[in-house]
Design a protein around this motif. Structure first.
Motif, mmCIF file in Angstrom:
data_model
loop_
_atom_site.group_PDB
_atom_site.id
_atom_site.type_symbol
_atom_site.label_atom_id
_atom_site.label_comp_id
_atom_site.label_asym_id
_atom_site.label_seq_id
_atom_site.Cartn_x
_atom_site.Cartn_y
_atom_site.Cartn_z
ATOM 1 N N LEU A 199 0.823 -1.207 0.000
ATOM 2 C CA LEU A 199 0.000 0.000 0.000
ATOM 3 C C LEU A 199 0.858 1.259 0.000
ATOM 4 O O LEU A 199 0.552 2.231 -0.698
ATOM 5 C CB LEU A 199 -0.912 0.005 1.229
ATOM 6 C CG LEU A 199 -2.257 -0.705 1.104
ATOM 7 C CD1 LEU A 199 -2.890 -0.871 2.483
ATOM 8 C CD2 LEU A 199 -3.185 0.051 0.180
ATOM 9 N N ALA A 200 1.929 1.242 0.773
ATOM 10 C CA ALA A 200 2.780 2.422 0.876
ATOM 11 C C ALA A 200 3.458 2.754 -0.443
ATOM 12 O O ALA A 200 3.787 3.924 -0.706
ATOM 13 C CB ALA A 200 3.830 2.204 1.967
ATOM 14 N N ASP A 201 3.669 1.742 -1.271
ATOM 15 C CA ASP A 201 4.354 1.950 -2.548
ATOM 16 C C ASP A 201 3.416 2.352 -3.681
ATOM 17 O O ASP A 201 3.872 2.635 -4.794
ATOM 18 C CB ASP A 201 5.112 0.687 -2.957
ATOM 19 C CG ASP A 201 6.349 0.454 -2.099
ATOM 20 O OD1 ASP A 201 6.869 1.442 -1.552
ATOM 21 O OD2 ASP A 201 6.780 -0.707 -1.991
ATOM 22 N N LEU A 202 2.112 2.348 -3.440
ATOM 23 C CA LEU A 202 1.170 2.715 -4.499
ATOM 24 C C LEU A 202 1.251 4.212 -4.773
ATOM 25 O O LEU A 202 1.185 5.043 -3.855
ATOM 26 C CB LEU A 202 -0.256 2.325 -4.107
ATOM 27 C CG LEU A 202 -0.556 0.833 -4.077
ATOM 28 C CD1 LEU A 202 -1.982 0.577 -3.599
ATOM 29 C CD2 LEU A 202 -0.359 0.215 -5.456
ATOM 30 N N ASP A 203 1.397 4.553 -6.020
ATOM 31 C CA ASP A 203 1.512 5.948 -6.450
ATOM 32 C C ASP A 203 0.206 6.367 -7.114
ATOM 33 O O ASP A 203 -0.160 5.807 -8.154
ATOM 34 C CB ASP A 203 2.678 6.075 -7.439
ATOM 35 C CG ASP A 203 2.907 7.507 -7.903
ATOM 36 O OD1 ASP A 203 2.062 8.379 -7.628
ATOM 37 O OD2 ASP A 203 3.935 7.749 -8.561
ATOM 38 N N ALA A 208 -3.643 6.237 -11.895
ATOM 39 C CA ALA A 208 -4.530 6.918 -12.839
ATOM 40 C C ALA A 208 -4.272 6.488 -14.280
ATOM 41 O O ALA A 208 -5.097 6.746 -15.163
ATOM 42 C CB ALA A 208 -4.369 8.428 -12.715
ATOM 43 N N ASP A 209 -3.148 5.831 -14.508
ATOM 44 C CA ASP A 209 -2.758 5.431 -15.867
ATOM 45 C C ASP A 209 -3.126 3.961 -16.075
ATOM 46 O O ASP A 209 -2.651 3.082 -15.357
ATOM 47 C CB ASP A 209 -1.251 5.629 -16.030
ATOM 48 C CG ASP A 209 -0.784 5.415 -17.459
ATOM 49 O OD1 ASP A 209 -1.566 4.870 -18.270
ATOM 50 O OD2 ASP A 209 0.361 5.780 -17.766
ATOM 51 N N ASP A 210 -3.963 3.685 -17.075
ATOM 52 C CA ASP A 210 -4.430 2.305 -17.250
ATOM 53 C C ASP A 210 -3.308 1.342 -17.604
ATOM 54 O O ASP A 210 -3.413 0.147 -17.350
ATOM 55 C CB ASP A 210 -5.562 2.222 -18.276
ATOM 56 C CG ASP A 210 -5.151 2.691 -19.659
ATOM 57 O OD1 ASP A 210 -4.030 3.215 -19.811
ATOM 58 O OD2 ASP A 210 -5.956 2.540 -20.590
ATOM 59 N N VAL A 211 -2.206 1.822 -18.205
ATOM 60 C CA VAL A 211 -1.117 0.908 -18.552
ATOM 61 C C VAL A 211 -0.366 0.446 -17.314
ATOM 62 O O VAL A 211 0.440 -0.479 -17.381
ATOM 63 C CB VAL A 211 -0.132 1.543 -19.554
ATOM 64 C CG1 VAL A 211 -0.835 1.924 -20.838
ATOM 65 C CG2 VAL A 211 0.583 2.742 -18.949
ATOM 66 N N SER A 212 -0.609 1.076 -16.171
ATOM 67 C CA SER A 212 0.041 0.673 -14.942
ATOM 68 C C SER A 212 -0.684 -0.476 -14.246
ATOM 69 O O SER A 212 -0.183 -1.023 -13.264
ATOM 70 C CB SER A 212 0.144 1.860 -13.965
ATOM 71 O OG SER A 212 1.008 2.857 -14.467
ATOM 72 N N TRP A 213 -1.862 -0.840 -14.755
ATOM 73 C CA TRP A 213 -2.668 -1.861 -14.100
ATOM 74 C C TRP A 213 -2.471 -3.220 -14.743
ATOM 75 O O TRP A 213 -2.440 -3.351 -15.972
ATOM 76 C CB TRP A 213 -4.155 -1.508 -14.185
ATOM 77 C CG TRP A 213 -4.581 -0.448 -13.217
ATOM 78 C CD1 TRP A 213 -4.418 0.907 -13.365
ATOM 79 C CD2 TRP A 213 -5.230 -0.647 -11.973
ATOM 80 N NE1 TRP A 213 -4.940 1.555 -12.281
ATOM 81 C CE2 TRP A 213 -5.447 0.633 -11.400
ATOM 82 C CE3 TRP A 213 -5.661 -1.773 -11.270
ATOM 83 C CZ2 TRP A 213 -6.071 0.805 -10.172
ATOM 84 C CZ3 TRP A 213 -6.283 -1.599 -10.048
ATOM 85 C CH2 TRP A 213 -6.478 -0.329 -9.505
ATOM 86 N N TRP A 235 0.144 -0.593 -9.307
ATOM 87 C CA TRP A 235 1.578 -0.491 -9.010
ATOM 88 C C TRP A 235 2.308 -0.472 -10.335
ATOM 89 O O TRP A 235 2.196 -1.398 -11.139
ATOM 90 C CB TRP A 235 1.993 -1.694 -8.166
ATOM 91 C CG TRP A 235 3.280 -1.597 -7.410
ATOM 92 C CD1 TRP A 235 3.432 -1.252 -6.102
ATOM 93 C CD2 TRP A 235 4.596 -1.898 -7.894
ATOM 94 N NE1 TRP A 235 4.752 -1.319 -5.730
ATOM 95 C CE2 TRP A 235 5.497 -1.704 -6.819
ATOM 96 C CE3 TRP A 235 5.108 -2.298 -9.127
ATOM 97 C CZ2 TRP A 235 6.864 -1.902 -6.948
ATOM 98 C CZ3 TRP A 235 6.468 -2.494 -9.251
ATOM 99 C CH2 TRP A 235 7.326 -2.297 -8.173
ATOM 100 N N GLY A 236 3.045 0.589 -10.641
ATOM 101 C CA GLY A 236 3.597 0.809 -11.972
ATOM 102 C C GLY A 236 4.329 -0.379 -12.555
ATOM 103 O O GLY A 236 5.173 -0.979 -11.897
ATOM 104 N N VAL A 237 4.010 -0.720 -13.785
ATOM 105 C CA VAL A 237 4.638 -1.845 -14.468
ATOM 106 C C VAL A 237 5.916 -1.386 -15.147
ATOM 107 O O VAL A 237 5.914 -0.426 -15.920
ATOM 108 C CB VAL A 237 3.681 -2.456 -15.515
ATOM 109 C CG1 VAL A 237 4.339 -3.633 -16.208
ATOM 110 C CG2 VAL A 237 2.379 -2.879 -14.847
ATOM 111 N N GLY A 238 7.030 -2.049 -14.861
ATOM 112 C CA GLY A 238 8.302 -1.678 -15.458
ATOM 113 C C GLY A 238 8.425 -2.142 -16.891
ATOM 114 O O GLY A 238 7.566 -2.851 -17.422
ATOM 115 N N SER A 239 9.514 -1.775 -17.537
ATOM 116 C CA SER A 239 9.706 -2.089 -18.954
ATOM 117 C C SER A 239 9.787 -3.586 -19.189
ATOM 118 O O SER A 239 9.472 -4.069 -20.273
ATOM 119 C CB SER A 239 10.978 -1.406 -19.471
ATOM 120 O OG SER A 239 12.106 -1.845 -18.728
ATOM 121 N N ALA A 240 10.204 -4.346 -18.184
ATOM 122 C CA ALA A 240 10.299 -5.802 -18.326
ATOM 123 C C ALA A 240 9.077 -6.501 -17.745
ATOM 124 O O ALA A 240 9.085 -7.706 -17.541
ATOM 125 C CB ALA A 240 11.559 -6.313 -17.639
ATOM 126 N N GLY A 241 8.019 -5.734 -17.470
ATOM 127 C CA GLY A 241 6.817 -6.330 -16.912
ATOM 128 C C GLY A 241 6.916 -6.553 -15.418
ATOM 129 O O GLY A 241 6.126 -7.280 -14.836
#
Length: 389
Positions: A199-203, A208-213, A235-241
């Motif tokens: 929870l603390a790491d959620l930005d 708000a960005d659907d590609v982060s889901w 939780w933001g998805v990195g370039s390697a998923g």
């Protein structure tokens, strides 16, 4: 004293260019008639009817263009296979350029996906119909009364989970990216430290960005009482998923959503959460990768009653290798699982082979989820599908 019975439930798989069926794990496998050249298969979860499609030598459903495939059906004990076109009066069934094949969860309808759309048939009546376009991203209870799918009321392309069923008609949004309240409430109610850190790491900006889901296709238990899925809650998805996810449970009767906090969180991209036939266990499929040639696939078996978790795939990997999962399924007894896994060395995966091991590198393992013990193995077996006992 009689020897103890082996794991209950049929298993079908591809091996040496044909379909093979084991009526009980560890017993002699039967090659299914007319299955030479098979590339796709699936067992009905209700009566074990086998559907498969065959093509010319070298056919790949991942190629730029799929050649026409011939569909067959074979009923237990799999001594005879009949072309679909002989059973269903539809010219489209003589040859299908299919990318995938599946029985809908109630085991009554067959659906295939092509580059131009999906095709479906009611096997009992031979009638074709237009299936839901989210067939691969939805699950239905055995009686057909409860369905969960990705998306929202507004659009199947929205991030979220939509439920149809008792107390949820004409359609209830379990949560969406724009309305994540249920998901966040479930996370906040979990006392476990791993969930607190999550929870603390959620930005909020990333949320708000659907590609982060990421949300796995929701899976309904056969009895229709519960739904399971995994999500990273934005939780933001990195370039390697790379991301971190938690597993959620929905009570269909009350529409109450809760996170399975005792599982903690999973670092990597969860590919699927598969409930066992009795609804008492979960199979959690997870990929972690640093690059195309550095991927490990993890398979966890979680016992919901005893609240225990066991890793089944990577623990057996030889030193210096990766684990790559082809397919997995629960046996009908809800105790064992079938996994088709390969253990290549990173240097063996490259652009020339699409960063995929050769078919012959895979082995089908049947594992006891309680002990992790391997009960049987079949070298070179892929596309495993499990059916009823």
């Amino acid at each position: 004293m009689a020897a103890p019975a082996g794991p209950a439930g049929r298993i079908a798989y591809l091996r040496n260019g044909a379909v093979w069926v084991e009526s009980r794990t560890g017993q002699a496998a039967r090659q299914v008639p007319n299955s030479r050249g098979a590339v796709l298969l699936d067992l009905s979860p209700t009566d074990g009817t086998l559907a498969f499609l065959t093509g010319p030598p070298g056919t790949s459903v991942f190629a730029d263009k799929v050649p026409p495939l011939t569909p067959f059906l074979s009923k237990p004990p799999y001594t005879r296979s009949v072309p679909w076109s002989a059973l269903v009066p539809d010219p489209a069934l003589r040859a299908v350029r299919a990318r995938w094949l599946t029985w809908e969860d109630d085991g009554r309808n067959l659906v295939v996906g092509t580059d131009t759309g999906t095709l479906a048939w009611k096997v009992s009546t031979g009638q074709s119909f237009i299936p839901n376009q989210s067939t691969l991203y939805q699950s239905t209870s055995r009686n057909g009364n409860v369905t969960a799918m990705l998306g929202s009321v507004q659009s199947p392309d929205d991030v979220g989970v939509l439920l149809y069923g008792p107390g949820a008609r004409p359609g209830t949004e379990v949560f969406t990216r724009r309305q994540p309240g249920n998901l966040m409430t479930a996370l906040r109610a979990a006392p476990q430290p791993a969930l607190r850190r999550f929870l603390a790491d959620l930005d909020p900006r990333a949320q708000a960005d659907d590609v982060s889901w990421t949300v796995t296709p929701p899976e309904v238990t056969p009895d229709g009482r519960r739904v399971y899925f995994a999500s990273n809650a934005g939780w933001g998805v990195g370039s390697a998923g790379t991301t971190t996810s938690a597993v959620f449970e929905l009570d269909v009767a009350t529409l109450k959503l809760r996170v399975l906090g005792w599982l903690g969180t999973f670092a990597g991209s969860v590919q699927g959460v598969m409930p066992s036939p009795d609804g008492g266990k979960l199979l959690i499929l997870l990929a972690r990768h640093n690059s195309n040639a550095q991927i490990n696939t993890f398979v966890y078996a979680a016992d919901l009653g005893h609240k225990t978790v066991r890793e089944l795939a990577v623990t057996a990997a030889p030193r210096g290798t990766l684990s790559v999962l082809d397919s997995a399924c629960w046996l009908a007894d809800s105790r064992e699982v079938a996994l088709s896994v390969a253990y290549p060395r990173p240097g063996d995966l490259n652009e020339k082979n699409g960063f995929e091991p050769p078919v012959g590198a895979y082995t089908l393992f049947v594992k006891d989820t309680g002990s992790g013990k391997t009960l049987s193995r079949v070298p070179g077996a892929t596309r495993v599908s499990c059916g009823p006992a």
